[in-house]
Design a protein around this motif. Structure first.
Motif, mmCIF file in Angstrom:
data_model
loop_
_atom_site.group_PDB
_atom_site.id
_atom_site.type_symbol
_atom_site.label_atom_id
_atom_site.label_comp_id
_atom_site.label_asym_id
_atom_site.label_seq_id
_atom_site.Cartn_x
_atom_site.Cartn_y
_atom_site.Cartn_z
ATOM 1 N N PRO A 16 0.831 -1.207 0.000
ATOM 2 C CA PRO A 16 0.000 0.000 0.000
ATOM 3 C C PRO A 16 0.867 1.259 0.000
ATOM 4 O O PRO A 16 1.886 1.320 0.688
ATOM 5 C CB PRO A 16 -0.819 -0.115 1.283
ATOM 6 N N GLU A 17 0.467 2.228 -0.788
ATOM 7 C CA GLU A 17 1.201 3.492 -0.912
ATOM 8 C C GLU A 17 0.214 4.645 -0.853
ATOM 9 O O GLU A 17 -0.929 4.509 -1.285
ATOM 10 C CB GLU A 17 1.937 3.566 -2.254
ATOM 11 N N LYS A 18 0.670 5.781 -0.363
ATOM 12 C CA LYS A 18 -0.127 7.007 -0.390
ATOM 13 C C LYS A 18 0.573 7.970 -1.345
ATOM 14 O O LYS A 18 1.762 8.207 -1.229
ATOM 15 C CB LYS A 18 -0.210 7.620 1.002
ATOM 16 N N LEU A 19 -0.167 8.485 -2.305
ATOM 17 C CA LEU A 19 0.371 9.407 -3.292
ATOM 18 C C LEU A 19 -0.280 10.771 -3.130
ATOM 19 O O LEU A 19 -1.484 10.858 -2.884
ATOM 20 C CB LEU A 19 0.087 8.914 -4.715
ATOM 21 N N VAL A 20 0.524 11.813 -3.287
ATOM 22 C CA VAL A 20 0.025 13.177 -3.318
ATOM 23 C C VAL A 20 0.460 13.760 -4.660
ATOM 24 O O VAL A 20 1.658 13.795 -4.963
ATOM 25 C CB VAL A 20 0.574 14.025 -2.153
ATOM 26 N N VAL A 21 -0.513 14.176 -5.461
ATOM 27 C CA VAL A 21 -0.234 14.662 -6.805
ATOM 28 C C VAL A 21 -0.878 16.034 -7.004
ATOM 29 O O VAL A 21 -2.107 16.137 -7.036
ATOM 30 C CB VAL A 21 -0.772 13.681 -7.875
ATOM 31 N N PRO A 22 -0.067 17.088 -7.122
ATOM 32 C CA PRO A 22 -0.645 18.402 -7.428
ATOM 33 C C PRO A 22 -1.270 18.387 -8.822
ATOM 34 O O PRO A 22 -0.768 17.716 -9.725
ATOM 35 C CB PRO A 22 0.558 19.347 -7.401
ATOM 36 N N PHE A 23 -2.350 19.109 -9.008
ATOM 37 C CA PHE A 23 -2.989 19.163 -10.320
ATOM 38 C C PHE A 23 -2.048 19.752 -11.368
ATOM 39 O O PHE A 23 -2.127 19.401 -12.543
ATOM 40 C CB PHE A 23 -4.303 19.938 -10.252
ATOM 41 N N SER A 24 -1.127 20.619 -10.937
ATOM 42 C CA SER A 24 -0.177 21.213 -11.883
ATOM 43 C C SER A 24 0.818 20.191 -12.424
ATOM 44 O O SER A 24 1.478 20.443 -13.423
ATOM 45 C CB SER A 24 0.575 22.367 -11.214
ATOM 46 N N ALA A 25 0.943 19.025 -11.791
ATOM 47 C CA ALA A 25 1.866 17.986 -12.241
ATOM 48 C C ALA A 25 1.209 16.994 -13.200
ATOM 49 O O ALA A 25 1.885 16.155 -13.784
ATOM 50 C CB ALA A 25 2.429 17.231 -11.040
ATOM 51 N N ILE A 26 -0.106 17.086 -13.375
ATOM 52 C CA ILE A 26 -0.826 16.128 -14.217
ATOM 53 C C ILE A 26 -0.605 16.452 -15.689
ATOM 54 O O ILE A 26 -0.807 17.587 -16.125
ATOM 55 C CB ILE A 26 -2.327 16.111 -13.871
ATOM 56 N N ARG A 27 -0.186 15.438 -16.441
ATOM 57 C CA ARG A 27 0.028 15.573 -17.887
ATOM 58 C C ARG A 27 -1.153 15.032 -18.678
ATOM 59 O O ARG A 27 -1.357 15.423 -19.812
ATOM 60 C CB ARG A 27 1.277 14.815 -18.303
#
Length: 197
Positions: A91-102
């Motif tokens: 199990p992993e927790k990811l934090v992804v800013p919307f500005s990083a989405i391609r």
């Protein structure tokens, strides 16, 4: 040609990122409706991205996650997506800013958003490998596939993603060569995720 002082390209990208924010926010509250599911591609080295060292070593440039059957604790804020996923039963927790989405793709209705984003290396006296994310200068804005459009055939160099197993709903775009060594990451068009007819 006159210079665009308003920067409509940036405004359009931010508005379309708002679509992703709204959709994921609704999914965080009520779950996935019907057959909807999402492929989300993001830059792993972008500012604000938080993933484990293990995942960052495996996917140093970009990564595609699948939000379908097994994800948990999804939280959506104005600036980022936070979600729990399993990678090889870990199990992993990811934090992804919307500005990083391609890229964002919902194959159930053939809806696709692509963003021209690049990581800029900064150089200065106080910089120590700091990177920042910036939109590229594009003339025709982000690409938006209509929900009624027929899918385009995938690029010949793109590999078809493996079908997610019940154990892990995350997919990534790294591959290995014939010697078993990890090849460098490459950009894969979201068209490669579309079903062939």
């Amino acid at each position: 040609m006159p210079q665009d002082m308003i920067r409509y390209d940036i405004l359009a990208q931010e508005a379309l990122r708002g679509v992703i924010r709204k959709v994921l926010g609704e999914v965080a509250k009520a779950g996935l409706p019907g057959n909807h599911h999402f492929f989300v591609t993001f830059l792993t080295g972008a500012p604000g991205v938080r993933i484990s060292t293990r995942l960052h070593e495996k996917y140093p440039e970009q990564m595609t996650i699948v939000l379908q059957h097994q994800f948990w604790d999804m939280q959506v804020t104005d600036t980022h997506l936070e979600v729990g996923l399993s990678f090889g039963d870990v199990p992993e927790k990811l934090v992804v800013p919307f500005s990083a989405i391609r890229g964002f793709y919902d194959p159930s209705v053939n809806f696709e958003l692509e963003f021209d984003v690049e990581v800029e290396e900064t150089v200065g006296d106080n910089d120590q490998g700091i990177t920042s994310i910036a939109p590229t200068d594009i003339t025709d804005g982000p690409k938006l596939a209509s929900t009624s459009a027929k899918p385009k055939p995938p690029a010949k160099s793109a590999k078809k993603p493996a079908k997610p197993s019940g154990k892990s709903e995350a997919a990534a775009d790294a591959s290995s060569d014939d010697n078993g060594e990890k090849a460098s990451a490459s950009v894969v068009s979201l068209d490669s995720f579309r079903k062939k007819k």
